[in-house]
Structure formats: structure tokens, C-alpha cells
Design an enzyme around this catalytic site. Structure first.
Site, PDB file in Angstrom:
ATOM      1  N   TRP A   1       0.836  -1.215   0.000  1.00 18.43           N
ATOM      2  CA  TRP A   1       0.000   0.000   0.000  1.00 18.43           C
ATOM      3  C   TRP A   1       0.862   1.252   0.000  1.00 18.43           C
ATOM      4  O   TRP A   1       0.527   2.239  -0.663  1.00 18.43           O
ATOM      5  CB  TRP A   1      -0.963  -0.020   1.189  1.00 18.43           C
ATOM      6  CG  TRP A   1      -1.989  -1.111   1.068  1.00 18.43           C
ATOM      7  CD1 TRP A   1      -2.110  -2.201   1.874  1.00 18.43           C
ATOM      8  CD2 TRP A   1      -3.019  -1.244   0.064  1.00 18.43           C
ATOM      9  NE1 TRP A   1      -3.153  -2.992   1.438  1.00 18.43           N
ATOM     10  CE2 TRP A   1      -3.720  -2.439   0.346  1.00 18.43           C
ATOM     11  CE3 TRP A   1      -3.405  -0.470  -1.028  1.00 18.43           C
ATOM     12  CZ2 TRP A   1      -4.796  -2.883  -0.438  1.00 18.43           C
ATOM     13  CZ3 TRP A   1      -4.474  -0.904  -1.818  1.00 18.43           C
ATOM     14  CH2 TRP A   1      -5.152  -2.088  -1.521  1.00 18.43           C
TER      15      TRP A   1
ATOM     16  N   LYS B   1     -11.958  -1.978   7.116  1.00 15.92           N
ATOM     17  CA  LYS B   1     -11.190  -2.940   7.896  1.00 15.92           C
ATOM     18  C   LYS B   1     -11.543  -2.871   9.375  1.00 15.92           C
ATOM     19  O   LYS B   1     -11.855  -3.877   9.962  1.00 15.92           O
ATOM     20  CB  LYS B   1      -9.695  -2.714   7.689  1.00 15.92           C
ATOM     21  CG  LYS B   1      -9.224  -3.388   6.405  1.00 15.92           C
ATOM     22  CD  LYS B   1      -8.457  -2.514   5.487  1.00 15.92           C
ATOM     23  CE  LYS B   1      -8.236  -3.198   4.149  1.00 15.92           C
ATOM     24  NZ  LYS B   1      -7.542  -2.337   3.212  1.00 15.92           N
TER      25      LYS B   1
ATOM     26  N   ASP C   1      -1.419   6.602   6.540  1.00 16.80           N
ATOM     27  CA  ASP C   1      -2.472   5.699   6.070  1.00 16.80           C
ATOM     28  C   ASP C   1      -2.692   4.684   7.188  1.00 16.80           C
ATOM     29  O   ASP C   1      -1.865   3.802   7.411  1.00 16.80           O
ATOM     30  CB  ASP C   1      -2.019   5.007   4.777  1.00 16.80           C
ATOM     31  CG  ASP C   1      -3.013   3.941   4.311  1.00 16.80           C
ATOM     32  OD1 ASP C   1      -4.039   3.724   4.980  1.00 16.80           O
ATOM     33  OD2 ASP C   1      -2.745   3.328   3.249  1.00 16.80           O
TER      34      ASP C   1
HETATM   35  C1  LIG Z   1      -7.054  -1.796   2.188  1.00 15.74           C
HETATM   36  C2  LIG Z   1      -6.009  -0.749   2.272  1.00 15.74           C
HETATM   37  C3  LIG Z   1      -5.957   0.315   1.349  1.00 15.74           C
HETATM   38  C4  LIG Z   1      -6.905   0.431   0.191  1.00 15.74           C
HETATM   39  O1  LIG Z   1      -8.170   0.778   0.606  1.00 15.74           O
HETATM   40  P1  LIG Z   1      -9.350   1.061  -0.433  1.00 15.74           P
HETATM   41  O2  LIG Z   1     -10.380   1.644   0.483  1.00 15.74           O
HETATM   42  O3  LIG Z   1      -9.736  -0.234  -1.030  1.00 15.74           O
HETATM   43  O4  LIG Z   1      -8.866   2.029  -1.437  1.00 15.74           O
HETATM   44  C5  LIG Z   1      -4.972   1.260   1.527  1.00 15.74           C
HETATM   45  N1  LIG Z   1      -4.082   1.188   2.529  1.00 15.74           N
HETATM   46  C6  LIG Z   1      -4.106   0.179   3.421  1.00 15.74           C
HETATM   47  C7  LIG Z   1      -3.092   0.144   4.517  1.00 15.74           C
HETATM   48  C8  LIG Z   1      -5.064  -0.821   3.323  1.00 15.74           C
HETATM   49  O5  LIG Z   1      -5.088  -1.816   4.211  1.00 15.74           O
END
Ligand SMILES: *Cc1c(COP(=O)(O)O)cnc(C)c1O
Length: 362
Positions: free
Chosen positions: A103, A197, A173
Site C-alpha cells: 500500500w 477494515k 495511512d
Molecule cells: C485496504 C487498504 C488500502 C486500500 O483501501 P481502499 O479503500 O480499497 O482504497 C490502503 N491502505 C491500506 C493500509 C489498506 O489496508
């Protein structure tokens, strides 16, 4: 009522049963309103109360002070890979990125379209099995911000402590570990997290932005890509994901009822310790992907001696009611995602299952 199985999916992921039941009860009509959350206007008094309470509860859970604004946007965490540099990188158009997984790499790819990206550190050469140490970071004093990924969903590593970046704004993030413990938000300039998540359903991205960062957003940006517009409109410039915000609100109330984020962290630590102990005491039968001092409390990644054995375990586990254990294709093996809402009993049962599997196939 349908029987529920153990859902180890990395995302969208398990939600608290109390939240699902509450949403189910109210889905036909919100109490006293005669309409469902799926049918009401985002400009209605009812929705105003829902979004206001969700923000207040999240602020209290994370002890967020009035220097910050909270947003609920769309486009997933992935759109933030673009919005962050578009809004926050100018005028110097330089930023530091710490690369700790797939990511982070995707975030870098978009940032490079806007300006110069300095890779302050990367552990890619070691297949992202650890978090870099503070002394490994090569920070650019002129960077507009430093970006890092607090939990690496795919590789199963996590920062236990924020990188120290001096006066440079810290951007994070936190998609896969937001709300798993109390963090000191005042250390951050900007936090973003796809909700699916650890907070709610897919379709909403939760954002915490320090007010002085909002001033960076240029008027020349496209309206929907401009943080200033979203702050000025309380996330209601266009129609937001009303249902998603409603569920996030219920999840926040569930966390408060549980005793807040310190209580949540204790439970998360207990769950993860159980599973890592099983891995560590297996005599090498189960091999953890992450180095011990970088292990994620949310996504536990491990391998067996062969792919065939891994396939066998996944098939037998699936048949026994443990779903979503297959590792991401870039790491292989297995991944148990045990977010906030994942029950302790599910981890205990998985551990028993893994021990029995080892006995039979050891
Ligand atoms: C799942 C995830 C993403 C992507 O998320 P989307 O909402 O599908 O764009 C980005 N960063 C991390 C750390 C993730 O776990």
C-alpha cells in the site's frame, strides 16, 4: 437467525455483532421516523444528528482536540493516495515516503505524479518483513510532509510508535489499524483510513486533518478533490455514504461501551499474543512472516513448510468454519486478520485447530 462463521477476511471485514443487529433492527424504519437510513436525505435533521454524533464519538475515543477536522469521504483509501499529494505537497512539491509494503508503494506511485518523492526508507529488499528503525530514516528537511503506513495489511507488520519527523507534518495511512488503540493524534497532521477494515463497511474513508493543513488546498484543485471544500461543507458537498457513516457511528458507540480504546487495545493484544504464541511454540512448523518486533496485532501472516500443506490447512479450516485465511498473493501462506470486532473465542478456536492440524500432519 443464520449461524455466523469466523471471518478472518482482511477487508471488508468482520463487524461487531451488536452493530449488525442494531442496524438490522432499524433497517426497515429508524425509530419514530418511519423511514430507513437507506432512504433519508443527507440534509435531514436525522442524518445531521447521525453524522454529528459519529464525529463527536470518534473525537472522544481518540481524544482529538479542536485543532482538527473530521471528514467522511469516498473513493477509498486509494483516492487519498492522490488527494494527499494534490492538496498537501505544494508549493515545494517534495515529500518523504516511508515504504513498508504494497500500500505504501501505491501511495508513492500517485505522489510521483504530483512532485518529487524521497523514499525515506524501504524494507522491500527484505520482502517487507519489518518496520525500519528510526536511525534508518533519511528525511528531507524540505519535505512538505512525511507519509507512512501504520499497519501493513498484506505483510502483517505494524509501527508500534510513530516515526519521529521533527517539525515536518506527519501523514498516515491507518486503514487497517485505526481505532485499534489510543494514539496521540496531536503528533499527526493528517490521518486517513478506508473504513472497511476496522470501522465499518466499504465506501467511506475516514479522515482526520489538522486545520492548518486545510489552508494548503489550492482553489485551482478540482472541487471534489479539495479538502477545503469538504471541510467547509462538513463532508456534505455531495451525497456522502449515509449508510456507511451510520454504521461507523454505531461502531464508535460499541467501542465506547466496551470501555474505549485502551480496553480495545488490551483485547487486541491478548488475541494477537494467543496466535503468535501458537506460531512460536510450533517448533518451526508455523513460520511467522513478520519479524517479532514488527508484528501486526491486526493481520497475522505465516507460512507452512510447503504450499501443498498450506492449501490443505486452508481447505480444512474453511470446512470447519474459519473463513478468509488465505494470504495475499504477494506473500502467499496464510493471513489471519483479527480486527477489533473479531471475537477472542475465534482466535482460541483457530489455535486449537492449528495445534490439531500440526499433530495430524507434523
Ligand atoms: C485496504 C487498504 C488500502 C486500500 O483501501 P481502499 O479503500 O480499497 O482504497 C490502503 N491502505 C491500506 C493500509 C489498506 O489496508
Amino acid at each position: 437467525m443464520q449461524k455466523r462463521i469466523y471471518n478472518f477476511s482482511a477487508g471488508p471485514a468482520v463487524l461487531p455483532e451488536d452493530v449488525l443487529k442494531e442496524a438490522q433492527k432499524n433497517l426497515f424504519a429508524l425509530p419514530g421516523l418511519g423511514m430507513s437510513i437507506l432512504e433519508i436525505s443527507h440534509r435531514s435533521k436525522t442524518f445531521d444528528k447521525i453524522i454529528t454524533e459519529a464525529k463527536a464519538d470518534l473525537k472522544s475515543l481518540l481524544s482529538i482536540n479542536d485543532d482538527y477536522e473530521l471528514l467522511f469521504l469516498q473513493g477509498g483509501a486509494s483516492l487519498q493516495f492522490s488527494m494527499v499529494p494534490l492538496n498537501l505537497m505544494p508549493p515545494k512539491n517534495k515529500a518523504d515516503y516511508i515504504v513498508t509494503g504494497s500500500w505504501s508503494k501505491k501511495a508513492v506511485k500517485e505522489a510521483k505524479r504530483v512532485g518529487t518523492v524521497n523514499i525515506a526508507a524501504t524494507t522491500e529488499g527484505e520482502n517487507f518483513k519489518r518496520i525500519p528503525k528510526q536511525e534508518e530514516l533519511k528525511l528531507d528537511p524540505e519535505a512538505s510532509y512525511v507519509h507512512f503506513t501504520s499497519n501493513n495489511t498484506i505483510h502483517g507488520t505494524e509501527w508500534y510508535k510513530e516515526p519521529e519527523v521533527g517539525n515536518i507534518p506527519l501523514v498516515c495511512d491507518a486503514s487497517s489499524d485505526i481505532l485499534h488503540k489510543k494514539i496521540d493524534v496531536s503528533k499527526y497532521a493528517f490521518i486517513y483510513a478506508g473504513a472497511q477494515k476496522n470501522m465499518g463497511p466499504s465506501g467511506v474513508t475516514f479522515i482526520i486533518i489538522r486545520k492548518n493543513m486545510v489552508e494548503r488546498s489550492s482553489d485551482s484543485l478540482h472541487t471534489m478533490l479539495n479538502y477545503k471544500i469538504h471541510v467547509e461543507n462538513n463532508s456534505l458537498y455531495n451525497t456522502p455514504t449515509t449508510f456507511g457513516i451510520y454504521i461507523i457511528g454505531l461502531v464508535a458507540k460499541w467501542l465506547k461501551k466496551l470501555g474505549g480504546l485502551d480496553a480495545m487495545y488490551r483485547l487486541n493484544k491478548e488475541k494477537a499474543d494467543l496466535l503468535y504464541k501458537c506460531i512460536d511454540e510450533s517448533g518451526g512448523y508455523y513460520k511467522g512472516h513478520a519479524e517479532k518486533e514488527s508484528r501486526s496485532l491486526m493481520n497475522i501472516t505465516f507460512n507452512l513448510a510447503s504450499e501443498d500443506l498450506e492449501k490443505k490447512l486452508i481447505a480444512e479450516a474453511t470446512a470447519a468454519g474459519f473463513d478468509g485465511l488465505k494470504g495475499h498473493r504477494s506473500v502467499g501462506g496464510l493471513r489471519a486478520s483479527i480486527y477489533n470486532a473479531f471475537p477472542q473465542k475465534g482466535v482460541e478456536d483457530l489455535v486449537s485447530f492449528m495445534k490439531a492440524f500440526q499433530k495430524k500432519n507434523g
